[in-house]
Write an enzyme that holds these catalytic residues in place. Structure first.
Site, PDB file in Angstrom:
ATOM      1  N   GLU A   1       0.746  -1.281  -0.144  1.00 43.31           N
ATOM      2  CA  GLU A   1      -0.087   0.011   0.171  1.00 43.31           C
ATOM      3  C   GLU A   1       1.011   1.235   0.002  1.00 43.31           C
ATOM      4  OE1 GLU A   1      -3.032   0.137   3.160  1.00 43.31           O
ATOM      5  OE2 GLU A   1      -4.302  -1.081   2.070  1.00 43.31           O
TER       6      GLU A   1
ATOM      7  N   HIS B   1       8.906 -26.842   0.132  1.00 46.40           N
ATOM      8  CA  HIS B   1       8.057 -27.892  -0.488  1.00 46.40           C
ATOM      9  C   HIS B   1       6.879 -27.271  -1.410  1.00 46.40           C
ATOM     10  CE1 HIS B   1      10.414 -30.568   1.997  1.00 46.40           C
ATOM     11  NE2 HIS B   1      10.410 -29.523   2.849  1.00 46.40           N
TER      12      HIS B   1
ATOM     13  N   LYS C   1     -13.559   0.986  -1.649  1.00 52.11           N
ATOM     14  CA  LYS C   1     -14.301   1.272  -0.599  1.00 52.11           C
ATOM     15  C   LYS C   1     -15.467   1.878  -1.138  1.00 52.11           C
ATOM     16  CE  LYS C   1     -11.035   1.369   3.152  1.00 52.11           C
ATOM     17  NZ  LYS C   1     -10.636   2.137   4.499  1.00 52.11           N
TER      18      LYS C   1
HETATM   19  O1  PA5 Z   1      -3.458   1.296   5.772  1.00 53.04           O
HETATM   20  C1  PA5 Z   1      -4.662   1.651   5.685  1.00 53.04           C
HETATM   21  O2  PA5 Z   1      -4.843   2.926   5.636  1.00 53.04           O
HETATM   22  C2  PA5 Z   1      -5.774   0.805   5.261  1.00 53.04           C
HETATM   23  O3  PA5 Z   1      -5.069  -0.627   5.086  1.00 53.04           O
HETATM   24  C3  PA5 Z   1      -6.667   0.670   6.287  1.00 53.04           C
HETATM   25  O4  PA5 Z   1      -6.059   0.354   7.686  1.00 53.04           O
HETATM   26  C4  PA5 Z   1      -7.832  -0.010   6.222  1.00 53.04           C
HETATM   27  O5  PA5 Z   1      -8.337   0.013   4.907  1.00 53.04           O
HETATM   28  C5  PA5 Z   1      -8.959   0.018   7.235  1.00 53.04           C
HETATM   29  O6  PA5 Z   1      -9.344   1.581   7.281  1.00 53.04           O
HETATM   30  P1  PA5 Z   1     -10.114   1.751   8.536  1.00 53.04           P
HETATM   31  O7  PA5 Z   1      -9.119   1.743   9.707  1.00 53.04           O
HETATM   32  O8  PA5 Z   1     -10.403   3.202   8.548  1.00 53.04           O
HETATM   33  O9  PA5 Z   1     -11.393   0.856   8.794  1.00 53.04           O
END
Ligand code: PA5
Length: 467
Positions: A293, A322, A436
């Site tokens: 990310e 394996h 989202k």
């Molecule tokens: O790193 C990030 O920002 C995302 O992976 C969020 O943690 C994930 O989408 C969950 O978001 P939230 O904590 O707002 O529900």
């Protein structure tokens, strides 16, 4: 002073794997030259308050609040985390790393309640859990974690649990059994928490989900389950000194980032993390999110389209020897490998004697199982090096909260430095956000009608292509 984790990088050098795939002394010097100003930049960004995750290990106020919330959970038998991505992966990885394998099953092996982390919305999975937990809700704490408070997965899990709690225990029960971890001031979950007067903790401003494990997000479940969060944070603080070091050759985050960046630019676009320790296996999952990310971006900081980003891959030694190692050794030389190796597993487990009918197994008898595991790591690495595959190793003396704090902090700062080398915004995730919002549209949320129309053609299967 507790043992330090160490990064070993000799096995990426040309001396070991040859000039075609290895890094020469001159290339290493060039990497040092390129990366040194970036270490300074990353340090300056931290001073300017642009990377508040760097200060999480020093936040005594959060620590006290987390400990107070953990005390509220002292009599519970089950602790349930609802969250996803950065609001779950750190919790899972710390639990796997620092508590025994049979923690949930064997009461004698645990110092806290059973821990369940739900980071999906699979109805079969959750229903099975609800069937089991619904008559134990008075002994269960639900920690709903969402920074934005609007993530559909977490929200829907929460609404299911909320209804169940209200039905079984009433509003007072709901209030007593739920702890919300979310934005300090805004968002849907903050509104719900305030309205229902829930115990709540904060995800500090400016700390993205994947950098939030050392905040209340990760600390509460760890503390409740008996993990020493003081030691965890002390390890992170200790690593902070090392990864702030402006001398490239003394800074493992800088070296790690530079080596990964170098290989990406030279055609090795996969980055495999392969712990030789079951306890560390979920840290690869946490790393996978952090790396993917943070570094997978379409534009650079000047707005040019670059579509950049190494692909993080998780594997586990010896299991994946394996399954994957055939590919890793003989397939395309397009990946860099990071092994995690542990010296002391805290347990001795000698291998039993061989039956008379199988004397060929005698070589194993009496040897410790950890010797076999580490021999297999070395053997695999040796074989990979023969095939000119670049290998890094993070050495752990022991898997302790202190060492895990160091590891987390080292990889977070590695990611910051790598992001600066790639010249991208490390801290946003626009592609996740679009998914989202498309989910909101598909689920009929008000305000997303236009997007729903755009998605419409993709919602129907074309029979011509369905075979
Ligand atoms: O790193 C990030 O920002 C995302 O992976 C969020 O943690 C994930 O989408 C969950 O978001 P939230 O904590 O707002 O529900």
């Amino acid at each position: 002073m507790p043992e330090q984790i160490k990064l070993y990088y000799k096995n990426v050098t040309a001396d070991v794997i040859g000039a075609e795939h290895g890094i020469s002394d001159d290339q290493l010097k060039e990497l040092a030259q390129k990366t040194t100003p970036i270490i300074n930049l990353v340090n300056q960004e931290r001073k300017d308050g642009k990377t508040p995750y760097r200060d999480l290990p020093y936040n005594d106020q959060t620590l006290e609040k987390v400990k107070a919330a953990a005390r509220l959970c002292k009599d519970c038998e089950n602790f349930v985390v609802l969250g996803i991505g950065g609001s779950a992966l750190g919790n899972i990885s710390m639990q796997t790393a620092l508590n025994p394998y049979m923690y949930n099953i064997d009461q004698a092996q645990r110092k806290g309640p059973r821990l369940f982390v739900f980071d999906n919305v699979d109805p079969a999975q959750l229903s099975s859990f609800l069937d089991w937990i619904s008559d134990k809700l008075d002994k269960t704490i639900i920690n709903v974690i969402s920074k934005s408070g609007r993530t559909a997965e977490t929200a829907s899990q929460f609404l299911i649990l909320r209804e169940l709690l209200l039905e079984k225990l009433g509003p007072e029960g709901f209030k007593n059994q739920v702890i919300a971890t979310t934005d300090p001031a805004q968002g849907t979950l903050r509104t719900i928490a305030n309205e229902a007067n829930l115990t709540s903790l904060e995800v500090p401003d400016g700390v993205g989900g994947r950098f939030s494990v050392l905040s209340a997000v990760g600390l509460l479940s760890a503390a409740v389950c008996g993990i020493d969060i003081d030691d965890l944070l002390a390890g992170a603080r200790d690593m902070d000194k090392t990864v702030s070091e402006t001398d490239f050759f003394k800074n493992p985050a800088a070296i790690n980032a530079a080596i990964n960046w170098h290989y990406y630019n030279n055609g090795k676009r996969g980055s495999v993390m392969m712990p030789y320790c079951y306890a560390l296996k979920d840290l690869s999952d946490w790393y996978r999110q952090l790396w993917a990310e943070s570094l997978g971006k379409s534009k650079d900081l000047q707005g040019n389209i670059v579509n950049v980003g190494p692909t993080p891959i998780k594997a586990l030694g010896t299991t994946d020897q394996h399954s994957q190692v055939q590919l890793y050794r003989e397939g395309p030389n397009d990946k860099i490998y990071t092994f995690l190796q542990v010296n002391d597993f805290g347990k001795k487990l000698p291998i039993g004697s061989a039956p008379e009918s199988a004397p060929e197994l005698g070589y194993l008898s009496g040897q410790d199982l950890s010797k076999l595991l580490n021999a297999e790591k070395l053997a695999t690495e040796y074989a990979m090096l023969k095939d000119e595959r670049p290998c890094l190793t993070v050495h752990f003396d022991k898997v302790t909260p202190y060492a895990i704090g160091q590891f987390i902090y080292m990889f977070e700062v590695t990611t910051s430095i790598a992001g600066a080398l790639f010249n991208i915004n490390t801290y946003d995730q626009p592609a996740v956000e679009l998914g989202k919002e498309a989910t909101f549209a598909l689920m009929g949320r008000e305000g997303f009608e236009q997007m729903a129309q755009q998605i419409e053609p993709f919602t129907k299967l074309d029979d011509k292509f369905l075979i």
